[in-house]
Design a protein around this motif. Structure first.
Motif, PDB file in Angstrom:
ATOM      1  N   PRO A  99     121.742   0.316  34.757  1.00 36.91           N
ATOM      2  CA  PRO A  99     120.928   0.079  34.103  1.00 36.91           C
ATOM      3  C   PRO A  99     119.525   0.951  34.576  1.00 36.91           C
ATOM      4  O   PRO A  99     118.696   0.783  33.480  1.00 36.91           O
ATOM      5  N   ILE A 100     119.847   1.673  35.420  1.00 33.31           N
ATOM      6  CA  ILE A 100     118.835   2.560  35.882  1.00 33.31           C
ATOM      7  C   ILE A 100     118.893   4.021  36.221  1.00 33.31           C
ATOM      8  O   ILE A 100     120.306   3.897  36.789  1.00 33.31           O
ATOM      9  N   VAL A 101     117.900   4.823  36.352  1.00 26.85           N
ATOM     10  CA  VAL A 101     118.531   5.964  37.177  1.00 26.85           C
ATOM     11  C   VAL A 101     118.076   5.802  38.783  1.00 26.85           C
ATOM     12  O   VAL A 101     117.031   5.391  39.225  1.00 26.85           O
ATOM     13  N   GLY A 102     119.015   6.379  39.642  1.00 32.44           N
ATOM     14  CA  GLY A 102     118.662   5.890  41.087  1.00 32.44           C
ATOM     15  C   GLY A 102     119.773   6.717  41.807  1.00 32.44           C
ATOM     16  O   GLY A 102     120.794   7.152  41.303  1.00 32.44           O
ATOM     17  N   THR A 103     119.719   6.063  43.182  1.00 27.07           N
ATOM     18  CA  THR A 103     120.915   6.539  44.178  1.00 27.07           C
ATOM     19  C   THR A 103     121.770   5.169  44.401  1.00 27.07           C
ATOM     20  O   THR A 103     121.055   4.105  44.662  1.00 27.07           O
ATOM     21  N   MET A 104     123.009   5.385  44.157  1.00 24.80           N
ATOM     22  CA  MET A 104     123.914   4.215  44.410  1.00 24.80           C
ATOM     23  C   MET A 104     124.450   4.219  45.820  1.00 24.80           C
ATOM     24  O   MET A 104     124.737   5.137  46.616  1.00 24.80           O
ATOM     25  N   TYR A 105     124.195   2.822  46.373  1.00 29.56           N
ATOM     26  CA  TYR A 105     124.884   2.591  47.625  1.00 29.56           C
ATOM     27  C   TYR A 105     125.771   1.454  47.665  1.00 29.56           C
ATOM     28  O   TYR A 105     125.569   0.435  46.883  1.00 29.56           O
ATOM     29  N   SER A 106     127.022   1.614  48.133  1.00 30.51           N
ATOM     30  CA  SER A 106     128.073   0.705  47.939  1.00 30.51           C
ATOM     31  C   SER A 106     128.093  -0.202  49.025  1.00 30.51           C
ATOM     32  O   SER A 106     129.047  -1.243  49.015  1.00 30.51           O
ATOM     33  N   ALA A 107     127.196  -0.240  50.229  1.00 31.97           N
ATOM     34  CA  ALA A 107     127.086  -1.189  51.123  1.00 31.97           C
ATOM     35  C   ALA A 107     125.507  -1.329  51.828  1.00 31.97           C
ATOM     36  O   ALA A 107     124.777  -0.811  51.166  1.00 31.97           O
ATOM     37  N   VAL A 122     136.160 -10.167  42.243  1.00 35.86           N
ATOM     38  CA  VAL A 122     134.686 -10.541  41.923  1.00 35.86           C
ATOM     39  C   VAL A 122     134.337 -11.753  40.912  1.00 35.86           C
ATOM     40  O   VAL A 122     135.434 -11.893  40.094  1.00 35.86           O
ATOM     41  N   LYS A 123     133.296 -12.496  40.999  1.00 31.71           N
ATOM     42  CA  LYS A 123     133.134 -13.540  40.343  1.00 31.71           C
ATOM     43  C   LYS A 123     131.581 -13.001  39.557  1.00 31.71           C
ATOM     44  O   LYS A 123     130.798 -12.127  40.356  1.00 31.71           O
ATOM     45  N   LYS A 124     131.378 -13.732  38.701  1.00 30.51           N
ATOM     46  CA  LYS A 124     130.053 -13.343  37.691  1.00 30.51           C
ATOM     47  C   LYS A 124     128.856 -13.434  38.583  1.00 30.51           C
ATOM     48  O   LYS A 124     129.077 -14.621  39.413  1.00 30.51           O
ATOM     49  N   GLY A 125     128.139 -12.649  39.088  1.00 27.92           N
ATOM     50  CA  GLY A 125     126.953 -12.616  40.163  1.00 27.92           C
ATOM     51  C   GLY A 125     127.197 -12.186  41.504  1.00 27.92           C
ATOM     52  O   GLY A 125     126.289 -12.082  42.234  1.00 27.92           O
ATOM     53  N   ASP A 126     128.284 -11.730  41.696  1.00 25.94           N
ATOM     54  CA  ASP A 126     128.624 -11.096  42.986  1.00 25.94           C
ATOM     55  C   ASP A 126     127.991  -9.698  42.988  1.00 25.94           C
ATOM     56  O   ASP A 126     127.969  -9.104  41.792  1.00 25.94           O
ATOM     57  N   THR A 127     127.309  -9.269  43.977  1.00 25.13           N
ATOM     58  CA  THR A 127     126.846  -7.964  44.255  1.00 25.13           C
ATOM     59  C   THR A 127     127.889  -6.618  44.112  1.00 25.13           C
ATOM     60  O   THR A 127     128.899  -6.935  45.099  1.00 25.13           O
ATOM     61  N   LEU A 136     112.797   1.081  45.647  1.00 24.46           N
ATOM     62  CA  LEU A 136     113.205  -0.377  45.244  1.00 24.46           C
ATOM     63  C   LEU A 136     114.607  -0.341  45.324  1.00 24.46           C
ATOM     64  O   LEU A 136     115.257   0.561  44.744  1.00 24.46           O
ATOM     65  N   MET A 137     115.087  -1.503  46.061  1.00 22.58           N
ATOM     66  CA  MET A 137     116.605  -1.672  46.375  1.00 22.58           C
ATOM     67  C   MET A 137     116.866  -2.658  45.163  1.00 22.58           C
ATOM     68  O   MET A 137     116.507  -3.817  45.186  1.00 22.58           O
ATOM     69  N   ASN A 138     117.776  -2.349  44.099  1.00 20.59           N
ATOM     70  CA  ASN A 138     117.993  -3.190  43.079  1.00 20.59           C
ATOM     71  C   ASN A 138     119.494  -3.626  43.267  1.00 20.59           C
ATOM     72  O   ASN A 138     120.289  -2.694  43.135  1.00 20.59           O
ATOM     73  N   GLU A 139     119.875  -4.624  43.263  1.00 20.08           N
ATOM     74  CA  GLU A 139     121.240  -5.205  43.491  1.00 20.08           C
ATOM     75  C   GLU A 139     121.847  -5.444  41.823  1.00 20.08           C
ATOM     76  O   GLU A 139     121.377  -5.903  41.127  1.00 20.08           O
ATOM     77  N   ILE A 140     122.989  -4.569  42.038  1.00 25.94           N
ATOM     78  CA  ILE A 140     123.694  -4.680  40.584  1.00 25.94           C
ATOM     79  C   ILE A 140     124.848  -5.656  40.672  1.00 25.94           C
ATOM     80  O   ILE A 140     125.707  -5.606  41.696  1.00 25.94           O
ATOM     81  N   GLU A 141     124.875  -6.440  39.877  1.00 27.53           N
ATOM     82  CA  GLU A 141     125.879  -7.771  40.087  1.00 27.53           C
ATOM     83  C   GLU A 141     126.758  -7.719  38.974  1.00 27.53           C
ATOM     84  O   GLU A 141     126.591  -7.288  37.883  1.00 27.53           O
ATOM     85  N   SER A 142     127.908  -8.458  39.222  1.00 29.48           N
ATOM     86  CA  SER A 142     129.021  -8.393  38.219  1.00 29.48           C
ATOM     87  C   SER A 142     128.743  -9.302  37.255  1.00 29.48           C
ATOM     88  O   SER A 142     128.129 -10.481  37.317  1.00 29.48           O
ATOM     89  N   GLU A 143     128.722  -9.070  35.982  1.00 27.29           N
ATOM     90  CA  GLU A 143     128.641  -9.857  34.727  1.00 27.29           C
ATOM     91  C   GLU A 143     129.781 -10.563  34.401  1.00 27.29           C
ATOM     92  O   GLU A 143     129.736 -11.435  33.654  1.00 27.29           O
ATOM     93  N   VAL A 144     131.009 -10.491  35.084  1.00 31.86           N
ATOM     94  CA  VAL A 144     132.359 -10.890  34.576  1.00 31.86           C
ATOM     95  C   VAL A 144     133.046 -11.267  35.836  1.00 31.86           C
ATOM     96  O   VAL A 144     132.820 -10.796  36.899  1.00 31.86           O
ATOM     97  N   ASP A 145     134.155 -12.377  35.647  1.00 28.36           N
ATOM     98  CA  ASP A 145     135.285 -12.583  36.517  1.00 28.36           C
ATOM     99  C   ASP A 145     136.228 -11.565  36.663  1.00 28.36           C
ATOM    100  O   ASP A 145     136.440 -11.174  35.302  1.00 28.36           O
TER     101      ASP A 145
END
Length: 171
Positions: A99-107, A122-127, A136-145
């Motif tokens: 949703p944004i430009v930035g650096t991706m961190y997997s952990a 994963v379930k809906k809402g899982d990071t 700024l650290m933005n958590e990307i959450e799952s929108e689906v199970d």
């Protein structure tokens, strides 16, 4: 267009006098070109005519060069088809896009385990990951199970807006 049709197309073009061929079908573009080659050889001392030596050399070189070129072209087309198949989403798959430009961190930290990996449920809402933008650290959450089928970005990669990050097989 399937692989067999493409092979037949390559053979037909290489057997013809056509030097350039391009086709676009089913969202796939194929372009084939034959390059003219000039062959220069030394004249043998035995007195064979120039035309005869040149014709024999051109025929041998063109045949072997065209065979190698056609084989390489077939391999390139096969890879292109495989890559296209990977990018075409299946019916049950969901692509998570940045949703944004930035650096991706997997952990969450250097010594921490990844939020998700291929095969993770994963379930809906899982990071899924963290995207850092302007400190700024933005958590990307799952929108689906579902199940993570593919992680499309490596840890600490720069990502663009709208860039695919994960492929999730929906339940």
């Amino acid at each position: 267009m399937d692989y067999k049709n493409i092979q037949e197309l390559i053979k037909a073009v290489s057997d013809s006098e056509v030097t350039c061929f391009e086709i676009e079908t089913e969202g796939m573009r194929i372009k084939m070109e034959k390059k003219e080659q000039q062959v220069v050889e030394r004249m043998p001392v035995n007195g064979t005519s120039v035309d005869q030596v040149t014709q024999n050399a051109i025929s041998r070189d063109n045949i072997s060069t065209n065979e190698v070129y056609v084989e390489k072209l077939q391999n390139d087309i096969a890879k292109t088809i495989q890559n296209a198949a990977k990018t075409i989403p299946e019916e049950n798959s969901y692509i998570v896009k940045s949703p944004i430009v930035g650096t991706m961190y997997s952990a969450p930290g250097v010594d921490s385990k990844n939020f998700v990996k291929v095969g993770s449920k994963v379930k809906k809402g899982d990071t899924l990951c963290i995207l850092e933008a302007m400190k700024l650290m933005n958590e990307i959450e799952s929108e689906v199970d579902g199940e993570i089928m593919e992680v499309l970005v490596a840890n600490e990669d720069m990502v663009e807006y709208g860039q695919p990050l994960f492929k999730i097989n929906e339940n």
